[in-house]
Motif scaffolding. Structure first.
Motif, PDB file in Angstrom:
ATOM      1  N   ASP A  75       7.134  37.933  16.414  1.00 19.96           N
ATOM      2  CA  ASP A  75       7.302  36.488  16.555  1.00 19.96           C
ATOM      3  C   ASP A  75       5.949  35.777  16.556  1.00 19.96           C
ATOM      4  OD1 ASP A  75      10.074  36.221  16.613  1.00 19.96           O
ATOM      5  OD2 ASP A  75      10.156  36.830  18.713  1.00 19.96           O
ATOM      6  N   ARG A  76       4.884  36.492  16.952  1.00 17.13           N
ATOM      7  CA  ARG A  76       3.551  35.882  16.952  1.00 17.13           C
ATOM      8  C   ARG A  76       2.825  36.070  15.630  1.00 17.13           C
ATOM      9  NH1 ARG A  76      -0.157  37.909  21.332  1.00 17.13           N
ATOM     10  NH2 ARG A  76      -1.661  36.620  20.246  1.00 17.13           N
ATOM     11  N   PHE A  77       2.910  37.274  15.037  1.00 14.13           N
ATOM     12  CA  PHE A  77       2.054  37.471  13.863  1.00 14.13           C
ATOM     13  C   PHE A  77       2.738  37.177  12.533  1.00 14.13           C
ATOM     14  CE2 PHE A  77       3.494  41.919  14.653  1.00 14.13           C
ATOM     15  CZ  PHE A  77       3.973  42.258  13.396  1.00 14.13           C
ATOM     16  N   ILE A  78       4.072  37.239  12.469  1.00 16.13           N
ATOM     17  CA  ILE A  78       4.745  36.946  11.189  1.00 16.13           C
ATOM     18  C   ILE A  78       4.468  35.502  10.739  1.00 16.13           C
ATOM     19  CG2 ILE A  78       7.000  36.679  10.033  1.00 16.13           C
ATOM     20  CD1 ILE A  78       6.319  39.597  10.198  1.00 16.13           C
ATOM     21  N   PRO A  79       4.607  34.512  11.630  1.00 17.04           N
ATOM     22  CA  PRO A  79       4.319  33.137  11.179  1.00 17.04           C
ATOM     23  C   PRO A  79       2.881  32.978  10.677  1.00 17.04           C
ATOM     24  CG  PRO A  79       5.481  33.112  13.278  1.00 17.04           C
ATOM     25  CD  PRO A  79       5.122  34.538  13.014  1.00 17.04           C
ATOM     26  N   VAL A  80       1.925  33.687  11.300  1.00 15.82           N
ATOM     27  CA  VAL A  80       0.535  33.605  10.853  1.00 15.82           C
ATOM     28  C   VAL A  80       0.386  34.281   9.490  1.00 15.82           C
ATOM     29  CG1 VAL A  80      -1.860  34.188  11.389  1.00 15.82           C
ATOM     30  CG2 VAL A  80      -0.282  33.569  13.236  1.00 15.82           C
ATOM     31  N   ALA A  81       0.990  35.440   9.340  1.00 16.18           N
ATOM     32  CA  ALA A  81       0.936  36.143   8.051  1.00 16.18           C
ATOM     33  C   ALA A  81       1.532  35.259   6.953  1.00 16.18           C
ATOM     34  CB  ALA A  81       1.680  37.474   8.142  1.00 16.18           C
ATOM     35  N   GLU A  82       2.585  34.545   7.295  1.00 12.34           N
ATOM     36  CA  GLU A  82       3.207  33.637   6.316  1.00 12.34           C
ATOM     37  C   GLU A  82       2.246  32.513   5.951  1.00 12.34           C
ATOM     38  OE1 GLU A  82       6.766  32.507   8.403  1.00 12.34           O
ATOM     39  OE2 GLU A  82       7.950  34.163   7.558  1.00 12.34           O
ATOM     40  N   ALA A  83       1.652  31.906   6.969  1.00 16.48           N
ATOM     41  CA  ALA A  83       0.771  30.752   6.746  1.00 16.48           C
ATOM     42  C   ALA A  83      -0.506  31.143   6.000  1.00 16.48           C
ATOM     43  CB  ALA A  83       0.423  30.103   8.083  1.00 16.48           C
ATOM     44  N   GLU A  84      -0.965  32.377   6.190  1.00 18.52           N
ATOM     45  CA  GLU A  84      -2.247  32.785   5.610  1.00 18.52           C
ATOM     46  C   GLU A  84      -2.107  33.568   4.312  1.00 18.52           C
ATOM     47  OE1 GLU A  84      -5.451  33.400   7.952  1.00 18.52           O
ATOM     48  OE2 GLU A  84      -4.748  31.820   9.284  1.00 18.52           O
ATOM     49  N   GLY A  85      -0.918  33.556   3.761  1.00 22.06           N
ATOM     50  CA  GLY A  85      -0.737  34.228   2.480  1.00 22.06           C
ATOM     51  C   GLY A  85      -0.777  35.744   2.573  1.00 22.06           C
ATOM     52  N   LEU A  86      -0.492  36.301   3.754  1.00 24.12           N
ATOM     53  CA  LEU A  86      -0.567  37.758   3.927  1.00 24.12           C
ATOM     54  C   LEU A  86       0.808  38.410   3.989  1.00 24.12           C
ATOM     55  CD1 LEU A  86      -3.337  37.737   6.667  1.00 24.12           C
ATOM     56  CD2 LEU A  86      -3.582  38.510   4.286  1.00 24.12           C
TER      57      LEU A  86
END
Ligand code: C2E
Ligand code: MG
Ligand code: MG
Ligand code: MG
Length: 287
Positions: A75-86
């Motif tokens: 829940d914490r890192f998936i949204p970041v991975a999505e936002a950062e193109g990862l």
């Protein structure tokens, strides 16, 4: 006389730089490093038929254990991975794990399926589709054994969601809408999507018996699903009373701690073999 404040401010500047560099070590940078170091793995949570507890498949859930042993929630890192193109790189990695862990097992049990969560850019791109097709063929796994989960939000965010989903569906993959009831999809929009099922969000399961509006909403969702001919699974089932209620309401599948938590690939294979349905399943779509 100038020496002491100079030293103090030098120390302060040094501290500031260290802090800023640490801050610069953003979640995005950590995800990149985690990918390079192979820190991501996948666990599997059984999905059972509520009526008899038979296990028909499961959901693949990513886990990130950092070098120091600490876990970071998806829940914490998936949204970041999505936002950062990862996210596409991460999804590739997850799919590789699924086939490495379960490929042989699934090939030998053609009625068992595994659900994989997709993000919006996964739905949009052909990359995930290509990888799935290739790995399935290598392992001898049917497309109908792969269920793709996408949230309502994902389906709204994804450009070309309709056509991408249709092409997944035409290739024999099964599609479900995850966390159903928490998004903003209109009935009209949902009715046009080529999906096989809905996963009722845990908030509805949590609300069971509370006499809250959630109960009514759930009733409407279930009649909508019935009208559209969709399978329904409930997520986050923790208590027998919830399971009983869901069964009474005609929900077919459940997933939750009442049955099993997510576990590694080996344990999952053992669980499935220990909970095979007594009778063959009806209504199974085949590739
Ligand atoms: P989700 O897809 O709705 O997954 C269900 C979540 O509910 C999982 O959390 C699962 O461990 C948890 N859960 C299952 N049963 C129970 C229960 O009885 N009680 C409680 N309290 N929780 C239960 P998890 O693994 O932390 O994943 C959280 C979310 O992160 C997922 O929600 C999904 O949206 C996302 N996610 C997880 N793995 C992946 C992945 O491989 N790819 C993508 N794109 N997203 C993922
Ligand atoms: Mg899911
Ligand atoms: Mg879900
Ligand atoms: Mg959820």
């Amino acid at each position: 006389l100038m020496g002491l404040p100079g030293l103090a401010s030098g120390g302060l500047i040094f501290w500031l730089i260290v802090t800023l560099v640490r801050r610069g070590d953003t979640m995005g940078a950590r995800i990149r490093r985690g990918l390079a170091r192979g820190e991501f793995r996948v666990v599997y949570q059984p999905i059972v038929r509520l009526a008899d507890g038979a296990c028909l498949g499961g959901e693949a859930l990513v886990r990130w254990q950092q070098r120091d042993g600490s876990m970071i929630s998806p829940d914490r890192f998936i949204p970041v991975a999505e936002a950062e193109g990862l996210i596409e790189r991460l999804t590739d990695e997850i799919i590789e794990h699924v086939f490495a862990d379960l490929g042989k097992f699934l090939a030998a049990r053609p009625s068992v399926w595994i659900a994989i969560n997709l993000s919006a850019s996964d739905v949009e791109s052909d990359r995930v589709r290509g990888r799935l097709d290739r790995l399935r063929k290598t392992h001898g796994v049917a497309a109908a054994q792969i269920v793709l989960e996408a949230t309502e939000r994902t389906l709204i965010d994804a450009r070309r969601a309709q056509s991408s989903m249709r092409s997944f569906r035409d290739a024999g993959y099964r599609l479900t809408i995850d966390d159903f009831g928490t998004g903003y999809s209109s009935l009209a929009y949902l009715a046009t999507l080529p999906v096989d099922g809905l996963k009722l969000d845990k908030t509805f399961v949590d609300g069971i018996g509370s006499g809250s509006a959630a109960d009514d909403v759930m009733g409407h969702i279930l009649s909508l699903a019935a009208t559209l001919g969709l399978d329904v699974a409930a997520e986050g089932v923790e208590h027998q009373a919830q399971a009983d209620y869901l069964i009474a309401r005609g929900v077919t599948y459940g997933q939750g701690w009442l049955y099993a938590r997510a576990m590694d690939g080996n344990a999952f294979c053992g669980y499935v073999d220990g909970h095979l349905p007594a009778a063959p399943l009806a209504n199974r779509r085949r590739a």
